[in-house]
Design an enzyme around this catalytic site. Structure first.
Site, PDB file in Angstrom:
ATOM      1  CG  ASP A  75      -1.423  -1.255   1.395  1.00 55.01           C
ATOM      2  OD1 ASP A  75      -2.114  -2.059   0.292  1.00 55.01           O
ATOM      3  OD2 ASP A  75      -1.687  -1.860   2.592  1.00 55.01           O
ATOM      4  CD  GLU A 241      -9.059  -2.795  -0.494  1.00 59.07           C
ATOM      5  OE1 GLU A 241      -9.479  -2.863   0.435  1.00 59.07           O
ATOM      6  OE2 GLU A 241      -8.231  -3.663  -1.203  1.00 59.07           O
TER       7      GLU A 241
END
Length: 573
Positions: A75, A241
């Site tokens: 991420d 997301e």
């Protein structure tokens, strides 16, 4: 004795491991490369950059290869400030957390700091909390300050900040309380308004595939409203997301992954209004490449205005490894990677021209090996939970790391609940790790104490040294389904005549097969046990590292002195 002489003497034992085909001169060069492991530690910036023996993305000819980091930087988010690029990534339960990486060209990276010294609340994260803790963060620079917003899916959205990215960061401030609110990213608009976009984790919130925008106060320290959903991905963008919020040429852009981690794609949304409605477009997917699930990351621009995108690829036991893609804007939409046949969506590149090139840019990689010649741990290391000062000692001038035989928790069946495992990321698809260790234990207090070299994950395996009434033992142990409290299996056990041993594990792709071996002289390594397939942890890749423990409820005492830890290529045997 100078530092270089000391390192050479320490490495004499490695000559046969590196192979007779190497000359003595080549050996010295190879050895001194390990001494650069502390190049990334504050205060030692005059050292030469660390360069990995097992993975370098810079091809040295003005091009690079992907992945730029073959390591678990999940991420990622990145920014440019002046000539410098900075990046952070998820760190989950590992401490310290939120690594800060620095680059001048988006290809050569080094770890320069951690923004989060320990996780909060202490009562929770003093114990290992696999897969919990710090999820996808965002990194921003605004009015002379660096901000990181990060989610803890069980508590809410935290913010930390600093004026010195290499220095100490503020304590975490909870700006939005709630379970299942994840993946925050702020946006300071030109009119002075501040927004925060988030996603949702179904495991806590009961719903996902939603993106929500909140108003923040001007200082970015508190949410001011209940939030508005601006995008629902249930119809065609499932599991949307990880949003990153930008504004360009009058458009609000949301870069967001969709489709799930192993096989998803990169989605971009745009609107003239911060609350939408948002148009949508898939701007990158796997295409005809072998790069599965290319998504979730950061859009960054160089000083000359060229655009680039950093993202991860899920590689199982190796974690979520970092790729760099060119990005171009076409009709106010980004196209990431290389577009085939005029398609509006790109696919990942395997090699490309570097974003920034020049002779002044040195090849550098995150540190891996550690000589333990300093009084602070190298920045490659993380613990499995918030660390305690009595777990270890690094005394200036000794040249070794002493790990104490700290008792495991009383409820521990295996090492899953053990906080004092000192671990680092896998650095490459193929590599070996070697440690030199001296084990010390009192004659009347030997029960249940051990120290060793571990490959940690949902399944794990290690090689260790221990002692019983007859003498010292080398063992290989394997644990399958550690999170389900399955016991370890002692696969092999052999006597040795000395407390000073060399332990090694060799990892080979594509399945991260691990083979363990040991030596009593540093020259001749003997295999032990069975091959083991490394396994990822919860949301992270497997990790490699060292430990010294005792069984629960055992009398304190005993320690292991680790003279060095080295990552070497599998060919250098």
């Amino acid at each position: 004795m100078t530092h270089k002489i000391k390192v050479r003497l320490k490495d004499k034992v490695m000559k046969s491991c590196l192979g007779s085909v190497f000359s003595a001169a080549v050996l010295v060069i190879h050895v001194l490369g390990f001494s650069a492991a502390y190049a990334q530690i504050p205060g030692l910036s005059n050292k030469k950059p660390y360069v990995s023996n097992v993975w370098v993305a810079d091809n040295g000819d003005g091009t690079y290869k992907n992945p730029v980091l073959y390591a678990d930087y999940s991420d990622p988010d990145a920014i440019r400030v002046g000539k410098d690029f900075y990046m952070t990534a998820s760190s989950f339960n590992c401490a310290p957390g939120l690594p800060i990486l620095h680059s001048r060209d988006l290809v050569n990276w080094s770890v320069i700091n951690y923004a989060l010294r320990k996780l909060t609340p202490d009562s929770i994260y003093d114990k290992p909390q696999h897969g919990k803790g710090v999820w996808a963060p965002s990194l921003r620079f605004h009015h002379g300050e660096y901000f990181i917003y990060y989610p803890d899916p069980d508590f809410g959205i935290y913010m930390i900040k600093t004026k010195d990215i290499r220095g100490q960061w503020s304590n975490p401030l909870l700006v939005l309380k709630g379970k299942g609110i994840i993946d925050p990213c702020p946006l300071w608009d030109q009119d002075g308004k501040v927004y925060l976009i988030t996603a949702w984790a179904a495991s806590r919130a009961g719903v996902n595939s939603l993106l929500t925008v909140y108003r923040l106060n001007s200082s970015g320290t508190a949410v001011m409203d209940e939030g508005k959903h601006v995008f629902d991905g249930h119809d065609n963008q499932n599991t949307v997301e990880g949003p990153k919020f930008y504004k360009k040429d009058g458009y609000y852009y949301i870069f967001a992954p969709a489709g799930g981690v192993p096989s998803g794609w990169q989605l971009v949304l745009r609107s003239k209004n911060v609350y939408g409605p948002y148009d949508q477009r898939i701007v990158m997917d796997q295409g005809a490449t072998a790069v599965n699930g290319p998504h979730q990351g950061a859009w960054v621009q160089t000083e000359n205005g060229s655009s680039w995108f950093l993202h991860f690829q899920d590689k199982g036991a190796y974690g979520r490894i970092l790729h760099l893609e060119p990005l171009k804007w076409v009709n106010n939409w980004p196209v990431i990677g290389i577009s085939r046949n005029g398609n509006s969506r790109g696919e990942p590149v395997s090699s490309y021209s570097k974003p920034v090139s020049g002779k002044s840019f040195q090849i550098t990689t995150p540190a891996e090996s550690d000589e333990f010649n300093n009084d602070t741990l190298g920045l490659q290391w993380q613990w499995q939970a918030n660390p305690k000062v009595n777990w270890y000692a690094l005394i200036r001038g000794t040249g070794y790391l002493r790990l104490f035989a700290f008792p495991q928790p009383s409820t521990a069946v295996n090492l899953w609940e053990t906080p004092n495992l000192l671990l680092q990321k896998f650095p490459a698809p193929d590599f070996s790790a070697v440690v030199k260790i001296k084990f010390s234990v009192e004659e009347n207090n030997i029960k249940g104490k051990k120290a060793g070299l571990i490959v940690m994950g949902n399944d794990y395996a290690y090689i260790n040294i221990s002692k019983n009434e007859k003498g010292y033992l080398i063992s290989q142990l394997v644990c399958k389904n550690a999170a389900q409290n399955k016991p370890e299996d002692n696969v092999a056990e052999l006597p040795v005549s000395t407390p000073l041993v060399y332990l090694k594990v060799t990892i080979k792709s594509p399945d991260a097969v691990c083979n363990f071996s040991y030596s009593t002289d540093g020259k001749n390594f003997l295999p032990i046990g069975i091959p083991f397939n490394a396994m990822q942890d919860l949301w992270t890749g497997a990790k490699i590292g060292i430990f010294c423990t005792s069984d629960p409820d055992i009398k304190a005492g005993g320690y292991a002195d680790f003279d060095w830890f080295r990552i070497i290529s599998n060919e250098a045997h």
